[in-house]
Motif scaffolding. Sequence first.
Motif, short mmCIF file in Angstrom:
data_model
loop_
_atom_site.label_atom_id
_atom_site.label_comp_id
_atom_site.label_asym_id
_atom_site.label_seq_id
_atom_site.Cartn_x
_atom_site.Cartn_y
_atom_site.Cartn_z
N THR A 1 8.42 -20.69 19.24
CA THR A 1 7.41 -20.71 20.30
C THR A 1 6.09 -20.32 19.66
O THR A 1 5.95 -19.21 19.13
CB THR A 1 7.76 -19.69 21.41
OG1 THR A 1 9.08 -19.97 21.87
CG2 THR A 1 6.78 -19.78 22.55
N ILE A 2 5.13 -21.24 19.68
CA ILE A 2 3.82 -20.97 19.06
C ILE A 2 2.74 -21.34 20.08
O ILE A 2 2.54 -22.51 20.40
CB ILE A 2 3.62 -21.79 17.76
CG1 ILE A 2 4.75 -21.49 16.77
CG2 ILE A 2 2.27 -21.49 17.12
CD1 ILE A 2 4.86 -22.47 15.63
N ASP A 3 2.07 -20.31 20.60
CA ASP A 3 1.02 -20.52 21.59
C ASP A 3 -0.32 -20.46 20.86
O ASP A 3 -0.80 -19.39 20.51
CB ASP A 3 1.12 -19.44 22.67
CG ASP A 3 0.37 -19.81 23.92
OD1 ASP A 3 -0.23 -20.90 23.93
OD2 ASP A 3 0.35 -19.02 24.87
N LEU A 4 -0.91 -21.63 20.62
CA LEU A 4 -2.14 -21.69 19.82
C LEU A 4 -3.39 -21.49 20.66
O LEU A 4 -3.51 -22.07 21.74
CB LEU A 4 -2.25 -23.06 19.15
CG LEU A 4 -1.34 -23.39 17.98
CD1 LEU A 4 -1.63 -24.82 17.52
CD2 LEU A 4 -1.54 -22.43 16.82
N PRO A 5 -4.36 -20.72 20.16
CA PRO A 5 -5.66 -20.65 20.84
C PRO A 5 -6.44 -21.94 20.59
O PRO A 5 -6.26 -22.59 19.56
CB PRO A 5 -6.35 -19.46 20.17
CG PRO A 5 -5.67 -19.29 18.87
CD PRO A 5 -4.29 -19.81 19.02
N LYS A 6 -7.31 -22.27 21.53
CA LYS A 6 -8.11 -23.50 21.42
C LYS A 6 -8.94 -23.51 20.14
O LYS A 6 -9.12 -24.55 19.52
CB LYS A 6 -9.01 -23.61 22.65
CG LYS A 6 -9.68 -24.96 22.81
CD LYS A 6 -10.20 -25.17 24.22
CE LYS A 6 -11.41 -24.30 24.49
NZ LYS A 6 -12.00 -24.54 25.81
N ILE A 7 -9.44 -22.33 19.74
CA ILE A 7 -10.32 -22.23 18.57
C ILE A 7 -9.63 -22.72 17.29
O ILE A 7 -10.25 -23.32 16.42
CB ILE A 7 -10.85 -20.78 18.40
CG1 ILE A 7 -12.02 -20.75 17.43
CG2 ILE A 7 -9.77 -19.81 17.97
CD1 ILE A 7 -12.74 -19.41 17.38
N ILE A 8 -8.31 -22.47 17.16
CA ILE A 8 -7.58 -22.90 15.97
C ILE A 8 -7.41 -24.42 15.97
O ILE A 8 -7.57 -25.07 14.94
CB ILE A 8 -6.22 -22.18 15.87
CG1 ILE A 8 -6.43 -20.71 15.47
CG2 ILE A 8 -5.28 -22.87 14.89
CD1 ILE A 8 -5.18 -19.92 15.23
N ILE A 9 -7.14 -24.99 17.15
CA ILE A 9 -7.00 -26.45 17.26
C ILE A 9 -8.33 -27.12 16.94
O ILE A 9 -8.40 -28.10 16.19
CB ILE A 9 -6.50 -26.85 18.66
CG1 ILE A 9 -5.13 -26.23 18.94
CG2 ILE A 9 -6.43 -28.37 18.81
CD1 ILE A 9 -4.70 -26.27 20.38
N GLU A 10 -9.42 -26.56 17.50
CA GLU A 10 -10.75 -27.12 17.25
C GLU A 10 -11.12 -27.02 15.77
O GLU A 10 -11.72 -27.93 15.20
CB GLU A 10 -11.80 -26.40 18.11
CG GLU A 10 -11.74 -26.83 19.57
CD GLU A 10 -12.60 -25.98 20.47
OE1 GLU A 10 -13.17 -24.98 19.99
OE2 GLU A 10 -12.70 -26.32 21.67
N GLY A 11 -10.73 -25.89 15.14
CA GLY A 11 -10.99 -25.71 13.70
C GLY A 11 -10.26 -26.75 12.87
O GLY A 11 -10.81 -27.29 11.90
N GLU A 12 -9.01 -27.05 13.26
CA GLU A 12 -8.22 -28.07 12.54
C GLU A 12 -8.83 -29.45 12.72
O GLU A 12 -8.91 -30.24 11.77
CB GLU A 12 -6.78 -28.04 13.05
CG GLU A 12 -5.79 -28.78 12.18
CD GLU A 12 -5.69 -28.24 10.76
OE1 GLU A 12 -5.80 -29.06 9.82
OE2 GLU A 12 -5.52 -27.03 10.58
N LEU A 13 -9.31 -29.75 13.94
CA LEU A 13 -9.96 -31.03 14.20
C LEU A 13 -11.22 -31.18 13.36
O LEU A 13 -11.50 -32.26 12.83
CB LEU A 13 -10.31 -31.16 15.69
CG LEU A 13 -9.18 -31.60 16.62
CD1 LEU A 13 -9.59 -31.42 18.08
CD2 LEU A 13 -8.79 -33.05 16.37
#
Length: 355
Positions: A237-249
């Motif tokens: 179970t990995i609940d990612l913050p939006k900031i990490i997804i945006e950083g990867e994008l």
Amino acid sequence: MTKNYKDIKLNSLPERELEIIGTISAERMSEMREKALKKFKESVELPGFRKGNAPDALVAQKVGEMAILEEAAELALSEEYPNILDEHKIDAIGRPEINITKIGIGAPLEFKVKTSLLPEVKLGDFKKIAKKEIDKKSDKIAVTDKEVDEVIMDIRQNLAHEKVHAEAGGGKDHNHRKVEDSDLPIVDDDFAKMLGNFENLEQMKEKIKENIVIEKKLKEKDKKRTQILEDIMEKSTIDLPKIIIEGELEKMLAQFKDDIAKGGITYEDYLKHIKKTEEEIKVEWKDTAVKRAKSQVILNTIAKEEGISAKEEEIKREMENILAHHKDADRFRVRMYVETFLTNELVFQFLEGQK
């Protein structure tokens, strides 16, 4: 220690974000106003006064009371925000989004802060998962004559293209006649000797075979590593913050722009050609970005749990290699990249050792 804030409310938001609502006391804001005024006083120039010696009232008139209050709010929150996080045990990540909801002379400061939280991670039994994948029998690696012939044909075509290009005078433009079959070099012992330290054609073919085997082994290794990560991801179970997804994008986009530039086309022209906006591309890539971000979180978590880290001397050596070829690169970014890359490799080796 005196507490200068009160009425703290915490509201959970989607994608691992948190809203913090609160108030900073009027007394604290008065102190911060004095600090803000002093800061302006040191930089504002007024006729008839040396810098830093103008009366407070004239400085306030020159810069405006709202500018002083906004500076005071920034100073107050920069001091109190870490205390709020500490008291409420909030694992914040990245730059907070601050919104002042009420401000005035001699009044408390009311604020709302939106921040991202560190990812919440519950990993599956990664040792057991890795062992199961490693124990799977791999197909025996074989190389066909056809594969060897294809490599030789690629070499012949490249050499023929170079020959025709040179006939046309070389240069950056490749406006020359079409490469014909007659331009392809004959494959014999002399061809092998010309390409490298080979005694004959058979020896060259053996070397090509060896290289294909190495390439296939690396692909097989990468495939197993990808599968291990996917299996761990499925059981975690990995609940990612939006900031990490945006950083990867953003990382994916930067790499994409670099690849396009190497192809001799501008990013803007590419977007026009495919009739898409950057935002539309980001939407299409989001699932991949989430997967990549989760993979890195898994590797980071295993490294932390198992005490795996790259040696400092190896990090420095690899950093210097990169900086020698990219002198303008940011040292901090290079270090982060090298440390992550080396640590990831050690984590994979640890997982592959689960037998």
